[in-house]
Design a protein around this motif. Structure first.
Motif, PDB file in Angstrom:
ATOM      1  N   GLN A 174      -7.629   2.918 -14.354  1.00 23.77           N
ATOM      2  CA  GLN A 174      -6.319   2.632 -14.943  1.00 23.77           C
ATOM      3  C   GLN A 174      -6.113   1.140 -15.180  1.00 23.77           C
ATOM      4  N   VAL A 175      -7.102   0.336 -14.861  1.00 23.74           N
ATOM      5  CA  VAL A 175      -7.026  -1.112 -15.071  1.00 23.74           C
ATOM      6  C   VAL A 175      -8.185  -1.525 -15.965  1.00 23.74           C
ATOM      7  N   ASN A 176      -7.880  -2.315 -16.985  1.00 20.95           N
ATOM      8  CA  ASN A 176      -8.868  -2.718 -17.971  1.00 20.95           C
ATOM      9  C   ASN A 176      -9.634  -3.934 -17.460  1.00 20.95           C
ATOM     10  N   CYS A 177     -10.785  -3.668 -16.852  1.00 25.34           N
ATOM     11  CA  CYS A 177     -11.634  -4.746 -16.330  1.00 25.34           C
ATOM     12  C   CYS A 177     -13.034  -4.183 -16.148  1.00 25.34           C
ATOM     13  N   SER A 178     -13.983  -5.037 -15.802  1.00 20.31           N
ATOM     14  CA  SER A 178     -15.356  -4.578 -15.553  1.00 20.31           C
ATOM     15  C   SER A 178     -15.453  -3.907 -14.194  1.00 20.31           C
ATOM     16  N   LYS A 179     -16.440  -2.996 -14.076  1.00 19.88           N
ATOM     17  CA  LYS A 179     -16.605  -2.224 -12.847  1.00 19.88           C
ATOM     18  C   LYS A 179     -18.088  -2.029 -12.562  1.00 19.88           C
ATOM     19  N   VAL A 180     -18.432  -2.020 -11.261  1.00 20.26           N
ATOM     20  CA  VAL A 180     -19.807  -1.745 -10.832  1.00 20.26           C
ATOM     21  C   VAL A 180     -19.757  -0.613  -9.814  1.00 20.26           C
ATOM     22  N   LEU A 237     -14.805 -18.089 -25.169  1.00 22.98           N
ATOM     23  CA  LEU A 237     -15.555 -17.062 -25.877  1.00 22.98           C
ATOM     24  C   LEU A 237     -14.924 -15.702 -25.598  1.00 22.98           C
ATOM     25  N   PRO A 238     -15.105 -14.731 -26.504  1.00 20.69           N
ATOM     26  CA  PRO A 238     -14.541 -13.393 -26.256  1.00 20.69           C
ATOM     27  C   PRO A 238     -15.163 -12.746 -25.022  1.00 20.69           C
ATOM     28  N   VAL A 239     -14.357 -12.043 -24.260  1.00 22.53           N
ATOM     29  CA  VAL A 239     -14.814 -11.384 -23.024  1.00 22.53           C
ATOM     30  C   VAL A 239     -14.870  -9.881 -23.246  1.00 22.53           C
ATOM     31  N   GLU A 240     -16.002  -9.286 -22.912  1.00 20.57           N
ATOM     32  CA  GLU A 240     -16.151  -7.831 -22.982  1.00 20.57           C
ATOM     33  C   GLU A 240     -16.191  -7.273 -21.562  1.00 20.57           C
ATOM     34  N   PHE A 241     -15.653  -6.056 -21.402  1.00 19.01           N
ATOM     35  CA  PHE A 241     -15.674  -5.388 -20.103  1.00 19.01           C
ATOM     36  C   PHE A 241     -16.787  -4.348 -20.084  1.00 19.01           C
ATOM     37  N   TYR A 242     -17.454  -4.256 -18.925  1.00 17.95           N
ATOM     38  CA  TYR A 242     -18.578  -3.329 -18.785  1.00 17.95           C
ATOM     39  C   TYR A 242     -18.367  -2.442 -17.566  1.00 17.95           C
ATOM     40  N   GLU A 243     -18.950  -1.248 -17.628  1.00 13.18           N
ATOM     41  CA  GLU A 243     -19.031  -0.392 -16.445  1.00 13.18           C
ATOM     42  C   GLU A 243     -20.507  -0.146 -16.161  1.00 13.18           C
ATOM     43  N   ILE A 244     -20.972  -0.722 -15.063  1.00 10.76           N
ATOM     44  CA  ILE A 244     -22.381  -0.604 -14.696  1.00 10.76           C
ATOM     45  C   ILE A 244     -22.526   0.464 -13.623  1.00 10.76           C
TER      46      ILE A 244
END
Length: 345
Positions: A154-160, A319-326
């Motif tokens: 529910q939060v827009n950010c990167s996750k591992v 620079l533009p930031v992209e969010f990833y789910e690893i």
């Protein structure tokens, strides 16, 4: 005695503050003799840079905040090892806080880290956390945030994370392939999402092999404790004495189940097989040795820190930031609490 400043050193040596600052940073336009004199005096006077001033000038504190739910869990101890290792490579200091599975504590710690002007925050959520305004606050403040292990989408950010559902599926399927047909689940609380994912994997493995899931075989362990593993094993066998397998979503719970069965002189795995989850430090040493799912805890820490530092760098360079789910891979560690696979299964 008041703290020594750049101005103090400059006054004693009869040079400008700018010259002192450049000398301490080894700028090439400062002579070697001046650098030597400045550094010698700075050491003699025990000069320490004013971190708050450096932060204001550079808009960077070179610190990362980490909030973990537990201090006494091997998984998180190894995760923080990975985080600190990666942070050190990039010149970051790490502030580590523990929420003790409390959402209110977690909220206060987020506020503290924001006040400290950390460059980014890494978090594994407390079991109590079911509201996310404090995480949205981090995002609104444009502070890079990476969630790991216990997360929310529910939060827009990167996750591992690991693929908890797939890992649980493989664990339960292994129990089925060894001949188990009545498999109980010692599961966890509703939050965070990884415990639900492990329950989904359990259910899907049963359904794939034609076993109808039975709600009465599911026991929820709110504290994920050894004591709950013992209590639930006792309750399970009183109600379902023909149970032949138990899948536990943590090794702590599995240890409790093994302890109860040993005390009750119920043979493992001849009568009941047990599978844990995490590959805790003591799992190879309990009797019988526990079969479990291995999580790459150090790698989770390194990947999380690497993602966060990359996001911090991109933000600083505008620079533009992209969010990833690893999703990192897991594997089964098969020991003595499970039987060999039955031929043809």
């Amino acid at each position: 005695m008041s703290q020594v400043t750049l101005k103090d050193i400059a006054s004693i040596l009869g040079v400008s503050v700018t010259t002192v600052s450049k000398a301490l940073k080894d700028y090439p336009d400062i002579s070697d003799d001046t650098k030597h004199a400045v550094k010698l005096l700075a050491e003699k006077l025990n000069y320490k840079p004013n971190i708050h001033a450096v932060t204001l000038r550079s808009n960077q504190s070179k610190t990362i905040g980490v909030i973990l739910p537990k201090i006494d869990h091997q998984f998180f101890a190894e995760t923080i090892t990975g985080i600190i290792s990666e942070a050190n490579v990039h010149g970051y200091q790490v502030i580590v806080l523990f929420s003790d599975e409390s959402m209110s504590t977690e909220e206060k710690q987020v506020d503290l880290l924001l006040e400290k002007r950390v460059d980014g925050i890494l978090m594994s959520l407390a079991n109590e956390t079911n509201r996310y305004e404090h995480l949205h606050k981090v995002v609104r403040n444009q502070v890079p945030l990476v969630l790991f292990d216990k997360i929310t989408r529910q939060v827009n950010c990167s996750k591992v994370i690991i693929d908890d559902e797939k890992a649980a599926f493989k664990a339960v399927e292994h129990l089925i392939k060894t001949g188990c047909r009545k498999i109980a689940l010692f599961g966890g609380p509703q939050f965070p999402s990884n415990y639900n994912s492990r329950q989904k994997g359990y259910t899907k493995a049963l359904e794939k092999h034609g076993i109808t899931p039975d709600e009465s075989l599911i026991y929820i362990c709110e504290d994920l404790s050894i004591a709950e593993g013992m209590d639930n094993a006792k309750a399970l066998l009183k109600t379902h004495p023909d149970t032949d397998g138990i899948f536990c979503i943590t090794d702590h719970i599995a240890l409790g189940a093994v302890s109860y069965l040993n005390d009750a002189q119920i043979p493992i795995p001849e009568q009941i097989s047990i599978m844990g989850f995490s590959n805790w430090l003591i799992t190879p040493y309990i009797k019988p040795h526990l079969s479990t799912v291995d999580q790459p805890s150090v790698q989770i820490g390194k990947e999380s820190a690497s993602l966060l530092i990359d996001e911090i760098d991109r933000k600083n360079k505008k620079l533009p930031v992209e969010f990833y789910e690893i999703k990192l891979q897991t594997h089964l560690v098969l020991r003595e609490t499970t039987k060999a696979v039955v031929a043809g299964k």
